[in-house]
Design a protein around this motif. Structure first.
Motif, mmCIF file in Angstrom:
data_model
loop_
_atom_site.group_PDB
_atom_site.id
_atom_site.type_symbol
_atom_site.label_atom_id
_atom_site.label_comp_id
_atom_site.label_asym_id
_atom_site.label_seq_id
_atom_site.Cartn_x
_atom_site.Cartn_y
_atom_site.Cartn_z
ATOM 1 N N ASN A 90 37.598 42.631 52.425
ATOM 2 C CA ASN A 90 38.209 43.934 52.662
ATOM 3 C C ASN A 90 39.052 43.878 53.917
ATOM 4 O O ASN A 90 38.526 43.927 55.043
ATOM 5 N N ASN A 91 40.354 43.767 53.767
ATOM 6 C CA ASN A 91 41.268 43.705 54.906
ATOM 7 C C ASN A 91 41.977 45.032 55.147
ATOM 8 O O ASN A 91 42.939 45.092 55.918
ATOM 9 N N LYS B 103 33.456 44.353 55.716
ATOM 10 C CA LYS B 103 34.377 43.217 55.881
ATOM 11 C C LYS B 103 34.315 42.268 54.684
ATOM 12 O O LYS B 103 35.311 41.674 54.302
ATOM 13 N N ALA B 104 33.124 42.119 54.112
ATOM 14 C CA ALA B 104 32.956 41.237 52.956
ATOM 15 C C ALA B 104 31.795 41.750 52.115
ATOM 16 O O ALA B 104 30.805 42.259 52.652
ATOM 17 N N SER B 105 31.930 41.606 50.802
ATOM 18 C CA SER B 105 30.868 42.022 49.892
ATOM 19 C C SER B 105 30.786 41.019 48.746
ATOM 20 O O SER B 105 31.749 40.833 47.999
ATOM 21 N N ASP C 211 40.668 39.528 47.050
ATOM 22 C CA ASP C 211 41.032 40.744 47.770
ATOM 23 C C ASP C 211 40.299 41.941 47.176
ATOM 24 O O ASP C 211 39.916 41.942 45.996
ATOM 25 N N PHE C 212 40.149 42.958 47.991
ATOM 26 C CA PHE C 212 39.396 44.155 47.604
ATOM 27 C C PHE C 212 39.901 44.755 46.294
ATOM 28 O O PHE C 212 39.118 45.187 45.445
ATOM 29 N N TYR D 46 35.381 51.392 44.874
ATOM 30 C CA TYR D 46 35.477 51.109 43.453
ATOM 31 C C TYR D 46 34.159 51.525 42.825
ATOM 32 O O TYR D 46 33.084 51.104 43.256
ATOM 33 N N CYS D 47 34.259 52.362 41.811
ATOM 34 C CA CYS D 47 33.096 53.061 41.280
ATOM 35 C C CYS D 47 32.870 52.714 39.807
ATOM 36 O O CYS D 47 33.828 52.607 39.026
#
Length: 354
Positions: A352-353, A33-35, A328-329, A4-5
């Motif tokens: 991020n799954n 995995k996570a952010s 979710d992402f 995603y930008c």
């Protein structure tokens, strides 16, 4: 890979497919995995900081170039590494230190990359964690978290490190013997309460304007919580301290009102640590600063040594985790909107799954 930008300031992030990086030499490629999402990401999306008097500090003038993949609180799983990488396991889970410098300026040579004159911060100057994968330029910026929950750990790369470094700027004999006043009960405020406890601090007094966050601060271990909007806030803070002023304040908000209140409650030789960047102008009587021998210190994230110290506390399970809200992402823009409007108690984290 999918990311995603931020293509334009003041616009939603856009989904985009870009080439998957290939690590070489000391580089490591992680599957994210996570952010975590930070208020700094809100400032980046807006494209400016408020510096008062109707003026803005435009981030394009700070060297921020678009398009950019944001996200600097990153935990991932190692999927590839360069030929010179040592002691990093393929398949291992690692948190990333994102405050990477140029490596050649004086601040970098003094091991203070977070104060680099030409920063290469992940998610700010270089591609960050709002993506499926991230390329980390050197393995020294990784800490193995083993089987710990990536979503709970991600927050320590910024919220945890930022508050840990701010507390480090207060003398230990002060925070272990006297209460520290903390303006803000968001993710950073709750983290500061938790870290102070872990370091054996006397305790914290938290200022917030959100009843939900007030309860969260008390549950995190705050000695007391006061209403930011109370017109008698300064008097009530002094009354709570037996009519004595305070020696240390950590301002995680950083606007005209919080800095004024901080100034008014500090005793002679006290310290004000300013972390928040909500903006505006201060209105301190300048003569009172030397009269009171005040220390006014700006604190920006933390260095790699502090990060390793903090992560030892985390891995040794000496810190109580701060509440998180998972998204979710593909709900990144929703998460940013919720954080901007104050709907998030604790920290917002993208999972991020994919």
């Amino acid at each position: 890979m999918k990311c995603y930008c931020l293509n334009n300031f003041s616009s939603p992030l856009q989904e985009k497919d870009i080439d998957l990086p290939v690590p070489h030499t000391n580089q490591v490629l992680l599957k994210v995995k996570a952010s975590g999402i930070c208020h700094s990401d809100i400032h980046l999306c807006n494209g400016y900081y408020d510096i008062g008097m109707g003026k803005k500090f435009e981030l394009k003038d700070r060297g921020i170039e678009l398009p950019l993949v944001l996200g600097h609180e990153i935990v991932g799983n190692v999927v590839a590494k360069g030929e010179d990488v040592k002691d990093i396991e393929i398949g291992g889970n690692y948190i990333v230190y994102p405050w990477i410098g140029c490596g050649i300026c004086e601040n970098c040579k003094e091991s203070c990359e977070n104060y680099c004159l030409s920063p290469q911060y992940l998610g700010i100057n270089k591609p960050g964690g709002f993506a499926e994968y991230i390329l980390v330029p050197h393995y020294k910026y990784l800490v193995n978290i083993k089987n710990m929950d990536p979503a709970m750990i991600a927050q320590y790369a910024c919220a945890g490190l930022t508050t840990y470094s701010a507390i480090n700027k207060i003398e230990k004999n002060i925070y272990k013997k006297k209460p520290v006043v903390i303006f803000g009960a968001g993710g950073l405020g709750l983290m500061a309460v938790s870290i102070l406890k872990a370091l054996g601090g006397y305790g914290s007094i938290v200022i917030t304007n959100d009843l939900n966050k007030k309860q969260a601060a008390l549950e995190a271990g705050a000695l007391a919580v006061f209403d930011y909007n109370d017109e008698h806030l300064v008097k009530k803070l002094l009354d709570h301290n037996s009519n004595h002023k305070y020696h240390a304040v950590i301002d995680l908000v950083g606007n005209s009102n919080t800095t004024k209140a901080s100034f008014d409650i500090l005793e002679k030789s006290g310290a004000l640590i300013i972390v928040g960047m909500f903006g505006g102008l201060s209105n301190w009587p300048l003569a009172f600063i030397p009269m009171k021998a005040l220390k006014i210190i700006g604190s920006y994230v933390g260095n790699l040594s502090e990060f390793n110290e903090l992560m030892k506390l985390v891995i040794d399970q000496k810190l109580e985790p701060v509440q998180i809200k998972k998204y979710d992402f593909d709900k990144l823009n929703e998460a940013l909107s919720d954080l901007r409007s104050g709907k998030v108690v604790g920290r917002a984290v993208i999972i991020n799954n994919i």
